[in-house]
Design a protein around this motif. Structure first.
Motif, PDB file in Angstrom:
ATOM      1  N   SER A  87       0.827  -1.212   0.000  1.00 17.93           N
ATOM      2  CA  SER A  87       0.000   0.000   0.000  1.00 17.93           C
ATOM      3  C   SER A  87       0.858   1.258   0.000  1.00 17.93           C
ATOM      4  N   THR A  88       2.000   1.209   0.645  1.00 20.06           N
ATOM      5  CA  THR A  88       2.904   2.364   0.653  1.00 20.06           C
ATOM      6  C   THR A  88       3.529   2.586  -0.717  1.00 20.06           C
ATOM      7  N   GLY A  89       4.124   1.550  -1.272  1.00 22.23           N
ATOM      8  CA  GLY A  89       4.786   1.670  -2.565  1.00 22.23           C
ATOM      9  C   GLY A  89       3.823   1.898  -3.704  1.00 22.23           C
ATOM     10  N   GLY A  90       2.654   1.296  -3.616  1.00 18.76           N
ATOM     11  CA  GLY A  90       1.658   1.444  -4.679  1.00 18.76           C
ATOM     12  C   GLY A  90       1.185   2.879  -4.842  1.00 18.76           C
ATOM     13  N   GLY A  91       1.087   3.611  -3.755  1.00 16.70           N
ATOM     14  CA  GLY A  91       0.668   5.012  -3.834  1.00 16.70           C
ATOM     15  C   GLY A  91       1.672   5.856  -4.591  1.00 16.70           C
ATOM     16  N   ILE A  92       2.930   5.642  -4.339  1.00 17.56           N
ATOM     17  CA  ILE A  92       3.980   6.410  -5.021  1.00 17.56           C
ATOM     18  C   ILE A  92       4.042   6.030  -6.495  1.00 17.56           C
ATOM     19  N   THR A  93       3.963   4.742  -6.790  1.00 18.86           N
ATOM     20  CA  THR A  93       3.992   4.287  -8.179  1.00 18.86           C
ATOM     21  C   THR A  93       2.760   4.792  -8.930  1.00 18.86           C
ATOM     22  N   GLY A  94       1.618   4.780  -8.289  1.00 19.89           N
ATOM     23  CA  GLY A  94       0.401   5.313  -8.902  1.00 19.89           C
ATOM     24  C   GLY A  94       0.500   6.798  -9.192  1.00 19.89           C
ATOM     25  N   LEU A  95       1.118   7.530  -8.293  1.00 19.61           N
ATOM     26  CA  LEU A  95       1.324   8.963  -8.513  1.00 19.61           C
ATOM     27  C   LEU A  95       2.246   9.197  -9.715  1.00 19.61           C
ATOM     28  N   ALA A  96       3.270   8.374  -9.842  1.00 20.52           N
ATOM     29  CA  ALA A  96       4.172   8.483 -10.998  1.00 20.52           C
ATOM     30  C   ALA A  96       3.433   8.177 -12.288  1.00 20.52           C
ATOM     31  N   ALA A  97       2.571   7.175 -12.277  1.00 17.83           N
ATOM     32  CA  ALA A  97       1.794   6.844 -13.472  1.00 17.83           C
ATOM     33  C   ALA A  97       0.852   7.984 -13.837  1.00 17.83           C
ATOM     34  N   LEU A  98       0.221   8.589 -12.847  1.00 21.20           N
ATOM     35  CA  LEU A  98      -0.659   9.730 -13.103  1.00 21.20           C
ATOM     36  C   LEU A  98       0.131  10.900 -13.699  1.00 21.20           C
ATOM     37  N   ALA A  99       1.294  11.181 -13.134  1.00 22.40           N
ATOM     38  CA  ALA A  99       2.135  12.263 -13.657  1.00 22.40           C
ATOM     39  C   ALA A  99       2.552  11.973 -15.095  1.00 22.40           C
ATOM     40  N   ALA A 100       2.878  10.719 -15.396  1.00 23.34           N
ATOM     41  CA  ALA A 100       3.272  10.353 -16.761  1.00 23.34           C
ATOM     42  C   ALA A 100       2.106  10.520 -17.730  1.00 23.34           C
ATOM     43  N   LEU A 101       0.902  10.169 -17.296  1.00 25.73           N
ATOM     44  CA  LEU A 101      -0.269  10.357 -18.162  1.00 25.73           C
ATOM     45  C   LEU A 101      -0.507  11.834 -18.462  1.00 25.73           C
ATOM     46  N   VAL A 102      -0.359  12.663 -17.457  1.00 20.79           N
ATOM     47  CA  VAL A 102      -0.504  14.105 -17.664  1.00 20.79           C
ATOM     48  C   VAL A 102       0.580  14.603 -18.616  1.00 20.79           C
ATOM     49  N   MET A 103       1.794  14.124 -18.430  1.00 18.81           N
ATOM     50  CA  MET A 103       2.893  14.535 -19.313  1.00 18.81           C
ATOM     51  C   MET A 103       2.634  14.097 -20.753  1.00 18.81           C
ATOM     52  N   LEU A 104       2.093  12.896 -20.942  1.00 21.75           N
ATOM     53  CA  LEU A 104       1.753  12.436 -22.289  1.00 21.75           C
ATOM     54  C   LEU A 104       0.667  13.321 -22.907  1.00 21.75           C
TER      55      LEU A 104
END
Length: 140
Positions: A87-104
């Motif tokens: 749950s800790t690591g998944g939140g950070i990885t999910g935030l990175a995925a969201l940031a990448a989608l916005v960047m795309l």
């Protein structure tokens, strides 16, 4: 040291080594070619670091598993620790995925989008490992 704690330590070592190796190659290429990071050939080193890191982790996991086959690998405590760590690591990885989608969506350069995913995944894994190892040492 339990089986799960051993492969957590192994995963930490492998991910740090592959992460540092990738960045070393990219930064050295940028320095020797005199080009900005965005213009460096980064795709090959990133793919190799992911493939080699994942493959090495699979081999180490298999070797550790073969060493203790026939014995109980995990217990309830291991499952609870893994749940908190995920749950800790998944939140950070999910935030990175969201940031990448916005960047795309904003047509950011591919290098920076891939870097956000790569670094975000590494940081998510690092946080997950940190929670796991702290729980093994100090308890939940």
């Amino acid at each position: 040291m339990t089986f799960t704690e051993r492969y957590t330590w192994a995963g930490l070592a492998i991910s740090v080594v592959t992460f540092v190796a990738y960045w070393t190659v990219v930064i050295v290429r940028a320095g020797t070619d005199g080009r900005p990071l965005v213009d460096v050939d980064w795709q090959g080193p990133m793919l190799w670091s992911l493939l080699l890191g994942g493959g090495l982790y699979a081999v180490v996991m298999l070797l550790l598993w073969l060493r203790v086959r026939g014995e109980a690998h995990t217990d309830e405590r291991d499952h609870e620790i893994e749940r908190h760590a995920a749950s800790t690591g998944g939140g950070i990885t999910g935030l990175a995925a969201l940031a990448a989608l916005v960047m795309l969506a904003l047509n950011a350069p591919a290098f920076w989008t891939a870097t956000v995913l790569f670094v975000g995944s590494f940081l998510g894994s690092l946080a997950s490992v940190g929670v796991s190892l702290a729980a093994y040492r100090k308890g939940l």
